[in-house]
Design an enzyme around this catalytic site. Structure first.
Site, PDB file in Angstrom:
ATOM      1  N   LEU A 135       8.350   2.161   4.722  1.00 30.40           N
ATOM      2  CA  LEU A 135       9.329   1.074   4.788  1.00 30.40           C
ATOM      3  C   LEU A 135      10.517   1.327   3.870  1.00 30.40           C
ATOM      4  O   LEU A 135      11.647   0.967   4.206  1.00 30.40           O
ATOM      5  CB  LEU A 135       8.663  -0.262   4.497  1.00 30.40           C
ATOM      6  CG  LEU A 135       7.617  -0.662   5.553  1.00 30.40           C
ATOM      7  CD1 LEU A 135       6.903  -1.935   5.159  1.00 30.40           C
ATOM      8  CD2 LEU A 135       8.228  -0.798   6.923  1.00 30.40           C
ATOM      9  N   VAL A 178       1.237   4.402   1.564  1.00 25.08           N
ATOM     10  CA  VAL A 178       1.912   4.996   2.720  1.00 25.08           C
ATOM     11  C   VAL A 178       2.868   3.993   3.356  1.00 25.08           C
ATOM     12  O   VAL A 178       3.993   4.335   3.727  1.00 25.08           O
ATOM     13  CB  VAL A 178       0.886   5.537   3.746  1.00 25.08           C
ATOM     14  CG1 VAL A 178       1.578   6.062   4.996  1.00 25.08           C
ATOM     15  CG2 VAL A 178       0.032   6.632   3.122  1.00 25.08           C
ATOM     16  N   CYS A 179       2.438   2.732   3.460  1.00 27.96           N
ATOM     17  CA  CYS A 179       3.299   1.701   4.061  1.00 27.96           C
ATOM     18  C   CYS A 179       4.579   1.516   3.243  1.00 27.96           C
ATOM     19  O   CYS A 179       5.676   1.458   3.807  1.00 27.96           O
ATOM     20  CB  CYS A 179       2.558   0.368   4.168  1.00 27.96           C
ATOM     21  SG  CYS A 179       1.144   0.401   5.279  1.00 27.96           S
ATOM     22  N   THR A 180       4.433   1.435   1.938  1.00 27.92           N
ATOM     23  CA  THR A 180       5.606   1.265   1.080  1.00 27.92           C
ATOM     24  C   THR A 180       6.548   2.458   1.248  1.00 27.92           C
ATOM     25  O   THR A 180       7.760   2.286   1.382  1.00 27.92           O
ATOM     26  CB  THR A 180       5.186   1.097  -0.391  1.00 27.92           C
ATOM     27  OG1 THR A 180       4.350  -0.068  -0.496  1.00 27.92           O
ATOM     28  CG2 THR A 180       6.392   0.941  -1.298  1.00 27.92           C
ATOM     29  N   THR A 188       0.852  -1.186   0.000  1.00 25.81           N
ATOM     30  CA  THR A 188       0.000   0.000   0.000  1.00 25.81           C
ATOM     31  C   THR A 188       0.891   1.240   0.000  1.00 25.81           C
ATOM     32  O   THR A 188       2.040   1.192   0.433  1.00 25.81           O
ATOM     33  CB  THR A 188      -0.951   0.007   1.212  1.00 25.81           C
ATOM     34  OG1 THR A 188      -0.179  -0.068   2.409  1.00 25.81           O
ATOM     35  CG2 THR A 188      -1.926  -1.169   1.151  1.00 25.81           C
TER      36      THR A 188
END
EC number: 1.11.1.29
Length: 152
Positions: A50, A45-47, A43
């Site tokens: 990270l 924001v997560c990508t 997703t």
């Protein structure tokens, strides 16, 4: 309600993207640990979060600090995600029992079925020293993690 600074960090045993079991207690007495919960791999924001960690990895994975990123994805999805994004740190699966570790830290969103963006800095004695919990759409500030780690 998320656990607070000063609390003992709940231990967990979760499989990483390579199928190996990783326990928080494996680092007790050895390293401070950044326990980072994120909703789902792949997703936006997560990508972004990270990959930002990947780009600053020496700050978060070194002789004194270990980063453990936890989502409710399966280990198989995490492996593909790690390979696709070049993430060379443990991505842990809180897939089954679904959300067990996320619930222990008070960051599981029952309605959405995933973890909120919660970060917990745990010292070598296993005590939570710093926390931040953001809503699903709100990225965290990695600079704040680095500042908190510098105080340990």
């Amino acid at each position: 309600m998320a656990i607070e600074a000063g609390s003992q960090a709940p231990d967990f045993a979760l499989r990483n993207q390579h199928g190996e079991t990783v326990r928080l207690s494996d680092f007790r007495g050895e390293k401070n640990v950044v326990v980072l919960f994120y909703p789902f791999a792949f997703t936006g924001v997560c990508t972004g979060e990270l990959c930002a960690l990947r780009d600053e990895l020496p700050t978060f994975v070194n002789d004194d600090v270990q980063l453990l990123a936890i989502s409710n994805d399966s280990p198989f999805a995490l492996r593909v995600f790690a390979e696709q994004e070049g993430l060379d740190y443990p991505l842990l699966s809180d897939f089954w029992p679904h959300g067990e570790a996320s619930r222990a830290y008070g960051v599981f969103d029952e309605e959405k079925g995933c973890a909120l963006r919660g970060t917990f800095i745990v010292d070598k004695a296993g005590t939570v020293r710093w926390t931040v919990v953001n809503g699903l759409p709100d990225a965290r500030d990695l600079g704040e993690y680095a500042k908190a780690l510098a105080t340990l």
